[in-house]
Design a protein around this motif. Structure first.
Motif, short mmCIF file in Angstrom:
data_model
loop_
_atom_site.label_atom_id
_atom_site.label_comp_id
_atom_site.label_asym_id
_atom_site.label_seq_id
_atom_site.Cartn_x
_atom_site.Cartn_y
_atom_site.Cartn_z
N LEU A 186 0.83 -1.20 0.00
CA LEU A 186 0.00 0.00 0.00
C LEU A 186 0.86 1.26 0.00
CD1 LEU A 186 -2.72 1.45 0.21
CD2 LEU A 186 -2.58 1.20 2.70
N GLY A 187 1.93 1.26 0.79
CA GLY A 187 2.78 2.44 0.86
C GLY A 187 3.49 2.73 -0.45
N ILE A 188 3.92 1.67 -1.13
CA ILE A 188 4.60 1.85 -2.42
C ILE A 188 3.64 2.38 -3.48
CG2 ILE A 188 5.81 0.65 -4.28
CD1 ILE A 188 6.66 -1.44 -2.10
N ILE A 189 2.49 1.72 -3.58
CA ILE A 189 1.53 2.07 -4.64
C ILE A 189 0.91 3.43 -4.40
CG2 ILE A 189 -0.70 1.39 -5.63
CD1 ILE A 189 0.28 -1.54 -5.34
N SER A 190 0.63 3.80 -3.15
CA SER A 190 0.06 5.12 -2.87
C SER A 190 1.01 6.23 -3.31
CB SER A 190 -0.22 5.26 -1.37
OG SER A 190 -1.24 4.39 -0.96
N ALA A 191 2.31 6.05 -3.05
CA ALA A 191 3.29 7.06 -3.43
C ALA A 191 3.41 7.17 -4.95
CB ALA A 191 4.65 6.72 -2.82
N ILE A 192 3.47 6.02 -5.62
CA ILE A 192 3.56 6.04 -7.09
C ILE A 192 2.32 6.69 -7.68
CG2 ILE A 192 3.60 4.57 -9.15
CD1 ILE A 192 5.23 2.54 -7.52
N SER A 193 1.16 6.38 -7.15
CA SER A 193 -0.10 6.94 -7.67
C SER A 193 -0.14 8.45 -7.51
CB SER A 193 -1.29 6.29 -6.97
OG SER A 193 -1.33 4.90 -7.22
N ALA A 194 0.30 8.94 -6.36
CA ALA A 194 0.29 10.39 -6.13
C ALA A 194 1.20 11.10 -7.13
CB ALA A 194 0.71 10.70 -4.70
N LEU A 195 2.37 10.52 -7.38
CA LEU A 195 3.28 11.12 -8.36
C LEU A 195 2.72 11.02 -9.78
CD1 LEU A 195 6.59 9.86 -6.77
CD2 LEU A 195 5.94 12.25 -7.08
N LYS A 196 1.98 9.97 -10.06
CA LYS A 196 1.36 9.84 -11.38
C LYS A 196 0.33 10.94 -11.59
CE LYS A 196 -1.04 6.68 -14.51
NZ LYS A 196 -1.49 5.29 -14.77
N ALA B 54 -1.57 15.55 -1.40
CA ALA B 54 -1.67 16.84 -0.71
C ALA B 54 -0.33 17.23 -0.11
CB ALA B 54 -2.74 16.77 0.37
N PHE B 55 0.37 16.25 0.45
CA PHE B 55 1.69 16.51 1.02
C PHE B 55 2.66 16.99 -0.06
CE2 PHE B 55 5.94 15.37 2.41
CZ PHE B 55 5.95 15.79 3.74
N LEU B 56 2.65 16.32 -1.19
CA LEU B 56 3.54 16.73 -2.28
C LEU B 56 3.17 18.11 -2.82
CD1 LEU B 56 3.75 13.34 -4.21
CD2 LEU B 56 5.60 14.43 -2.92
#
Length: 530
Positions: free
Chosen positions: A131-141, A479-481
């Protein structure tokens, strides 16, 4: 209608992005096409990817993916492809960690690292680590899709760590410990049950690690701004309070003990009870002692310079103890055991309090063994100090979580819960990247965001996270990014919410020319989402 939060976002974009990009992104937000929610990427696609990754297993019928196994290698390739789909430059390092990075506007600036692990336990759930990996990739996408990915003010790097669980080699954090520079060279020679060591496992997958390039894996602390990690809670608190997200104030310190109790082996029918030196009965009393001490430490600990009221209060709120393994010899129903061995896992947020509890536990265990005429050996097998999350980074994650939930619900949220993590995470290893400031050394700034899981169940196929909670996690990272990396929060670690309000107000002033009005509006918006 432009909501207060949407207006705050526009202030952010106007302040930190080039005019053309800010205008484009602002128009996208105002158009209402996606309403700033990006559900198709942050929820639908993320959930599909979690399910897809959950099918990448070395076992038939259940999920098992251990360090450098065939399934682990396939999972790494899949994750790398998703990173590239999000516009990241990717590579695999000498420990099998998968990296995806975007340099942003200033490639020499300190980078934000976002990570979690791609390995699993045996018979695992699909969310732990992934979940942590995919959430980060998705936000950057999402940032790539709206054209702002390359406008980040500092590099952002996602790391999928090759090993956190330690299932194959019984050594946790192989991946993150290597990046943090705390993995000893001797770890390369640790063998699994088949006799294959860590170095061999890497070489079998065309990764020729040596002692020299193991040391090269360590990141230069001066090149890293901070580390954040999204992870399922693995506990019941968020579900109990009815909140999908929570921020982590710290990760508990941990000690693992091996207790060996030796008595006199004998016939179950012929040795009178009064003459027995039974290590099983003694072990039962020792385990009850452990439970009693951990339930009510104040009834056991004496107060001195090292154990005061605050220490005992901290232990009362965070101390947990577990006996997870127990074995007897010769383990026959008609034989009084000659030896009993069991493990103790003891965790607490206060390291000094943890030591005080261990000291009291050991003394009382020896007393019980002496009274029962059995011997008792207590071995410390593992120690890890507690990690305290950076307070400012935690506040910023809390702000981002609140903003994400506001986007989804359209309503002002209650206070985002602040939790302690009793489980170990890659953030523990990453905190050891020690940075030098002008006057002192300090550990790397780390922060964590927890996501609600059903029943608090983890390390089980019953592990489950709601689709909308996956969405909330992705929105929080987005939101953080948007707000932090892009500039709404300080470019330097340590600015407060008041600084945030002032910066946003200045941005608003540049558009309206009304300084006082701008401050009032933006401060009100910030207060509404905290």
């Amino acid at each position: 209608m432009i909501t207060p939060l949407r207006f705050l976002q526009l202030c952010v974009l106007s302040m930190v992005l080039p005019t053309t990009s800010a205008t484009t992104a602002s128009a996208s937000m105002l158009s209402g096409g996606e309403d700033g929610l990006h559900a198709e990427i942050l929820r639908d696609e993320a959930v599909a990817r979690l399910n897809q990754l959950g099918k990448v297993s070395d076992a038939d019928g259940y999920l098992e993916r251990t360090f450098m196994s065939p399934a682990s290698v396939r999972a790494a390739s899949l994750i790398r492809a998703w990173m590239e789909d999000a516009g990241l430059t990717t590579w695999v390092d000498y420990m099998g960690n998968v990296h995806g990075r975007v340099e942003g506007l200033n490639a020499s600036a300190e980078a934000l690292l976002i990570g979690s692990h791609l390995d699993t336990v045996v018979d695992a759930g699909i969310f732990d680590g992934s979940l942590g990996i995919i959430s980060a990739i998705s936000a950057l996408k999402v940032l790539k899709s709206n054209g702002t990915l390359t406008n980040l003010k500092r590099p952002v790097e996602v790391i999928a760590f090759s090993d956190e669980e330690g299932v194959r080699f019984q050594s946790t954090f192989l991946g993150s410990a290597a990046v943090a520079g705390i993995l000893p060279v001797s770890a390369l020679q640790i063998s699994d049950k088949s006799g294959v060591n860590v170095q061999d496992a890497l070489r079998e997958n065309s990764i020729a690690i040596t002692e020299e390039n193991l040391f090269q894996l360590k990141y230069d602390p001066q090149s890293v701004w901070g580390y954040i990690e999204v992870h399922i809670e693995q506990g019941p608190v968020l579900e109990w309070v009815g909140f999908p997200l929570g921020v982590v104030k710290g990760i508990a310190g941990q000690t693992r003990l091996k207790i060996t109790v030796r008595g006199t082996q004998g016939h179950a029918g012929t040795v009178p009870m009064s003459l027995r030196q039974d290590p099983m009965a003694a072990s039962a009393e020792l385990i009850i002692l452990l439970e009693s001490l951990c339930k009510s430490p104040k009834d056991f600990l004496s107060y001195d310079d090292h154990c005061n009221d605050s220490t005992v209060e901290s232990l009362s709120n965070s101390l947990v103890c577990t006996v997870g393994e127990i074995s007897t010899w010769p383990s026959a129903s008609n034989v009084i055991p000659g030896q009993v061995t069991f493990t103790v896992d003891l965790r607490a947020m206060d390291d000094m309090g943890r030591e005080a509890a261990l000291y009291e536990l050991s003394n009382r265990m020896y007393e019980i063994c002496e009274r029962r005429s059995v011997s008792c050996i207590i071995e410390r097998k593992h120690d890890a100090n507690a990690v305290i999350s950076d307070s400012e980074l935690t506040s910023e994650l809390k702000f981002a979580a609140s903003a994400a939930l506001k986007r989804i619900t359209g309503e002002i949220q209650d206070e985002v819960p602040v939790l302690m993590s009793g489980a170990g995470h890659d953030a523990m290893a990453m905190s050891h990247l020690t940075k030098a400031s002008s006057f002192y050394l300090h550990e790397l700034f780390v922060g964590m965001l927890f996501v609600r899981c059903r029943g608090g169940v983890s390390h089980s196929p019953a592990e489950h996270v709601l689709d909308d909670d996956v969405w909330a996690a992705g929105l929080a990272i987005l939101a953080f990014l948007e707000m932090h990396i892009a500039g709404i929060l300080s470019q330097e670690q340590g600015k407060s919410t008041e600084d945030l309000a002032h910066s946003a107000a200045l941005a608003e002033e540049s558009h309206t020319g009304g300084r006082d009005e701008g401050i009032t509006v933006v401060v009100g918006m910030i207060n509404s989402v905290q």
